[in-house]
Design a protein around this motif. Structure first.
Motif: not given
Length: 320
Positions: A20-23, A45-52, A63-66, A72-74
């Motif tokens: 639950d990496a929230a960034n 990483t993981n093609n995370a979806h970014v909301q703005t 913001s996005f969450m994995i 590793e977070l890239y």
């Protein structure tokens, strides 16, 4: 006009899997009359979806969450941007009128938010410098140039002696640091003079006259000049922040502008690696090699610390 191609890589490496990496990211360049964003894309990483969304300071915040377990977070940000030179103040308005205008603005939005300064170990020293320089007898623009020059000369540019968590007291004691430290000292001085000033996060394009700030995000200030507007000052290089500077975000301090911050679930040490490359020429499929040593290493994270506080409060309530 200048055109820049920027690749910015942020990589966190965890010694144990985290969940639950929230960034939150402020990696979207400012788009205005002095800075035109041609293209911008992110690889995460993981093609995370970014909301703005747009924050109070008009920065674009992603913001996005994995949710999956990762070690590793890239985050890779790729930017093509045009910057335009800003005409400098003509300085024809009498200094007294300029300072009176600042006095009229000090309780109004947004200027009031950029005037707050807190006493620290160097406050008396800086007050003495301001008095000796007769700052308020000069135009606001000239005063800012002198303050920029002072910080440039009093702080020694030294990598590795401070980090993003270093206090202004530590920096003043060392009289050394990097761009963030120069910026924090100048912010303090400018606000003490009654001039609204804000922290700026972004990038700088080094050349023969600009030698500091390459390889990572850069920081400088923007100060409000009456009857003119906001203008950048880069105390790390003792120059005006202009077409060689690409802005990502503005705010009261670093916390308002941090390029990347987040939390995760897990008991892990996070090593942070950052690399930035700024060029005037487009490089196809350019690969950046990250530094061998991390910029910082942190044990634990704010999620776990917050959870521990809740557990302690619950235990205290049960004992009561």
């Amino acid at each position: 006009m200048e055109t820049y191609y920027i690749k910015h890589i942020t990589k966190y490496v965890y010694d144990h899997p985290v969940l639950d990496a929230a960034n939150q990211i402020r990696l979207h360049p400012i788009n205005d009359e002095f800075q035109q964003v041609i293209s911008h894309y992110l690889i995460i990483t993981n093609n995370a979806h970014v909301q703005t969304h747009t924050d109070y300071n008009k920065n674009v915040v992603g913001s996005f969450m994995i949710t999956d377990a990762i070690t590793e977070l890239y985050i890779e940000s790729n930017i093509e941007v045009n910057t335009f030179k800003k005409e400098l103040p003509q300085d024809t308005i009498p200094p007294n009128n300029q300072w009176k205008e600042l006095e009229n603005l000090k309780y109004t939005e947004p200027y009031v938010n950029f005037l707050i300064h807190r006493p620290f170990t160097g406050t008396n020293d800086l007050s003495a410098v301001i008095a000796n320089k007769n700052i308020k007898q000069k135009s606001v623009f000239q005063a800012l140039l002198e303050l920029c020059d002072y910080v440039f000369n009093v702080i020694k540019y030294t990598k590795g002696v401070t980090n993003v968590n270093s206090s202004i007291d530590e920096v003043w004691s060392l009289k050394a640091g990097v761009c963030q430290d120069f910026t924090n000292i100048m912010l303090q001085m400018v606000r003490m003079c009654g001039i609204p000033a804000r922290y700026v996060s972004g990038y700088i394009c080094p050349n023969d006259d600009i030698t500091r700030g390459e390889g990572a995000t850069h920081a400088w200030i923007e100060a409000y000049i009456p009857f003119y507007g906001w203008l950048g000052f880069d105390p790390t290089n003792n120059i005006i922040g202009n077409e060689n500077h690409v802005r990502l975000a503005v705010g009261r301090d670093y916390n308002d502008c941090a390029p990347v911050k987040g939390v995760f679930k897990g008991n892990a040490t996070a090593d942070l690696f950052v690399k930035v490359h700024v060029s005037k020429a487009k490089q196809n499929e350019e690969t950046l090699e990250l530094p061998e040593t991390p910029m910082s290493s942190t044990k634990n994270n704010s999620y776990k610390r917050h959870l521990e506080r809740i557990q302690q409060q619950q235990q205290q309530q049960q004992q009561a």
